[in-house]
Scaffold this motif. Structure first.
Motif, short mmCIF file in Angstrom:
data_model
loop_
_atom_site.label_atom_id
_atom_site.label_comp_id
_atom_site.label_asym_id
_atom_site.label_seq_id
_atom_site.Cartn_x
_atom_site.Cartn_y
_atom_site.Cartn_z
N ARG A 68 12.29 28.72 -10.12
CA ARG A 68 11.27 28.95 -9.09
C ARG A 68 10.26 27.82 -9.06
N ARG A 69 9.80 27.42 -10.25
CA ARG A 69 8.81 26.34 -10.30
C ARG A 69 9.43 25.00 -9.90
N THR A 70 10.70 24.82 -10.25
CA THR A 70 11.38 23.58 -9.85
C THR A 70 11.50 23.50 -8.33
N LEU A 71 11.86 24.61 -7.72
CA LEU A 71 11.96 24.65 -6.26
C LEU A 71 10.61 24.37 -5.62
N SER A 72 9.54 24.96 -6.18
CA SER A 72 8.20 24.74 -5.63
C SER A 72 7.81 23.27 -5.74
N LEU A 73 8.09 22.67 -6.91
CA LEU A 73 7.76 21.26 -7.07
C LEU A 73 8.59 20.38 -6.14
N ALA A 74 9.87 20.70 -5.97
CA ALA A 74 10.72 19.91 -5.08
C ALA A 74 10.22 19.98 -3.64
N GLN A 75 9.80 21.20 -3.23
CA GLN A 75 9.26 21.33 -1.88
C GLN A 75 7.97 20.52 -1.73
N GLY A 76 7.14 20.58 -2.76
CA GLY A 76 5.89 19.81 -2.70
C GLY A 76 6.15 18.31 -2.65
N MET A 77 7.12 17.85 -3.43
CA MET A 77 7.46 16.42 -3.40
C MET A 77 8.02 16.02 -2.04
N GLY A 78 8.80 16.93 -1.44
CA GLY A 78 9.31 16.64 -0.10
C GLY A 78 8.19 16.48 0.90
N ARG A 79 7.17 17.36 0.80
CA ARG A 79 6.03 17.23 1.72
C ARG A 79 5.27 15.93 1.48
N LEU A 80 5.15 15.56 0.21
CA LEU A 80 4.46 14.30 -0.09
C LEU A 80 5.20 13.12 0.50
N VAL A 81 6.52 13.10 0.33
CA VAL A 81 7.32 12.00 0.87
C VAL A 81 7.19 11.94 2.38
N ALA A 106 0.83 -1.21 0.00
CA ALA A 106 0.00 0.00 0.00
C ALA A 106 0.86 1.26 0.00
N PHE A 107 1.94 1.23 0.77
CA PHE A 107 2.83 2.39 0.80
C PHE A 107 3.46 2.66 -0.57
N LEU A 108 3.92 1.61 -1.22
CA LEU A 108 4.54 1.79 -2.53
C LEU A 108 3.53 2.31 -3.56
N ALA A 109 2.30 1.75 -3.50
CA ALA A 109 1.28 2.22 -4.44
C ALA A 109 0.91 3.67 -4.18
N ASP A 110 0.74 4.02 -2.89
CA ASP A 110 0.40 5.42 -2.56
C ASP A 110 1.53 6.37 -2.95
N ALA A 111 2.77 5.94 -2.72
CA ALA A 111 3.89 6.79 -3.09
C ALA A 111 3.92 7.02 -4.60
N ALA A 112 3.70 5.95 -5.37
CA ALA A 112 3.68 6.10 -6.83
C ALA A 112 2.55 7.03 -7.27
N HIS A 113 1.38 6.90 -6.61
CA HIS A 113 0.25 7.74 -6.97
C HIS A 113 0.52 9.21 -6.68
N ASP A 114 1.03 9.50 -5.50
CA ASP A 114 1.22 10.90 -5.11
C ASP A 114 2.41 11.56 -5.81
N LEU A 115 3.42 10.78 -6.16
CA LEU A 115 4.61 11.37 -6.77
C LEU A 115 4.53 11.43 -8.28
#
Length: 433
Positions: A263-276, A228-237
């Motif tokens: 700027r957009r890359t930084l925003s996306l990286a921050q968002g991915m960090g929050r998702l992880v 479930a964790f792997l599937a959720d991670a794939a879905h959110d990322l």
């Protein structure tokens, strides 16, 4: 391709755990079977020896009493008249055999019952007497009568009244006893013990299967959580990864200013960090190694920030929020609201038509997401919040994650038909009061 050249497909971790459970069950059943069979054999053999021993003691008492009635006449010859007159020799049948003078093996019959209740073959009677004389001890054999009935032949050696220590026996008294009733009882016990042994082995296998299932249940649960964790991670990322890929291609073609790309890359990286971080938090919560980071938060502001950060494009999202304070984990609630909004943007409109989503936040900690789409598909309405259930176009994990977040906080997530014909999702969270 020949079977010997085929490579067997490797087993999944779940399949290996289930195979281990079957092996544990089999080993438990075999171990129990060995013990039960050994006990059954011991019980059957003990009963077989016991009834023969009891019968031999009874026959020994009869022959010992008869032996006390043996006498010798004036010439020193054996006299059996007193024995015959006192107790008779017909039932139980008593046969007296004595050694021929000057020999050690020739036995002659001195007294035979004229009308015995049991009649054995003369050879069997002579064999029992010969063994008793030779061994100078009682002997017993299982034989059959002349009519085929099972019988026990018992012989006890005797000595002359004036015999001294060291003299050999002068003959033997042989008696017979039926064994049909004892044999029937023994066979009945054998069947009962065998049947009980089979029943206990089946019960042992069932108990072993249940116990092995309980033993491997934590492993199976851990594997399910991992999947479930792997599937959720794939879905959110998947979405931020796709955005990074598109942004990179655009930057390589020089169609976007480098400052905007960074700027957009930084925003996306921050968002991915929050998702992880959120995924790891959920994994720890599901495994029981962490607790929810509950804190009072403004639900209305969190919903507004989530909508502001969402890539709306041509879609329209209207927010009507009242001040609401709930006690919850901010990151997980943000993910739940974002998943509900993302579901409405994907499925809450007709093809080619922008989505029109309305989000309402009430003071009681309720978030309502309404869309103007086709509504809930009938085929998935009953299992809408299960993992991998989707109306199409996604992996179907967003709603299951939102439902899990709601229940983890003691709230709920429900789905119903909206006022505009679309779907309405209602997320309820406990308030600070």
């Amino acid at each position: 391709m020949p079977a010997r050249f085929r490579r067997s497909r490797p087993l999944t971790p779940t399949a290996r755990v289930r195979r281990l459970r079957r092996r544990i069950t089999t080993l438990f059943a075999l171990t129990s079977a060995v013990g039960l069979v050994a006990m059954a054999v011991l019980a059957i053999r003990s009963d077989d020896a016991r009834w023969r021993e009891q019968l031999d003691r009874t026959m020994d008492a009869d022959t010992s009493w008869a032996m006390g009635l043996l006498e010798t006449d004036e010439s020193g010859r054996l006299d059996t008249r007193v024995m015959a007159d006192t107790m008779g020799t017909g039932c139980p049948p008593l046969t007296v055999l004595s050694l021929t003078p000057g020999t050690d093996t020739d036995l002659v019959v001195d007294r035979a019952p004229p009308r015995p209740c049991l009649s054995a073959r003369p050879a069997d009677i002579r064999q029992a007497a010969a063994v008793a004389v030779r061994d100078e001890a009682a002997s017993a054999f299982d034989r059959r009568t002349t009519h085929g009935e099972p019988v026990r032949v018992f012989a006890l050696p005797f000595y002359w009244p004036d015999a001294v220590e060291g003299d050999r026996p002068q003959g033997a008294i042989v008696t017979l006893s039926k064994t049909s009733s004892q044999g029937a009882d023994h066979r009945r016990l054998t069947w009962l013990v065998s049947g009980g042994c089979v029943a206990l082995m089946c019960l042992s296998a069932a108990v072993g299967h249940v116990l092995s299932g309980r033993a491997v249940r934590p492993a199976l649960a851990a594997l399910d959580q991992q999947e479930a964790f792997l599937a959720d991670a794939a879905h959110d990322l998947r979405t931020p990864a796709a955005s990074l890929h598109t942004l990179s291609e655009t930057a390589l073609r020089g169609e976007t200013d480098s400052t905007e790309v960074l700027r957009r890359t930084l925003s996306l990286a921050q968002g991915m960090g929050r998702l992880v971080d959120g995924l790891l938090t959920r994994a720890r919560l599901m495994s029981g190694t962490a607790t929810l980071a509950r804190e009072p938060l403004r639900l209305d502001q969190l919903v507004e920030d989530t909508v502001a950060d969402a890539p709306l494009g041509e879609h329209r999202v209207a927010v009507r929020a009242e001040e609401a304070i709930v006690v919850a984990d901010p990151d997980l609630v943000r993910r739940a609201v974002g998943n509900l909004l993302g579901n409405a943007l994907v499925h809450g409109h007709a093809p080619g038509v922008p989505a029109d989503v309305r989000i309402t936040v009430a003071r009681d900690g309720t978030v309502t997401v309404d869309d103007a789409g086709p509504g809930l598909p009938p085929q998935v309405a009953g299992a809408l919040f299960e993992r991998f259930r989707s109306g199409g176009g996604s992996t179907g994990l967003g709603l299951s994650i939102a439902s899990w977040v709601a229940h983890a906080h003691g709230g709920s997530l429900t789905a119903a038909a909206g006022e505009r014909g679309g779907a309405r999702f209602t997320l309820r969270l406990p308030t600070s009061a």
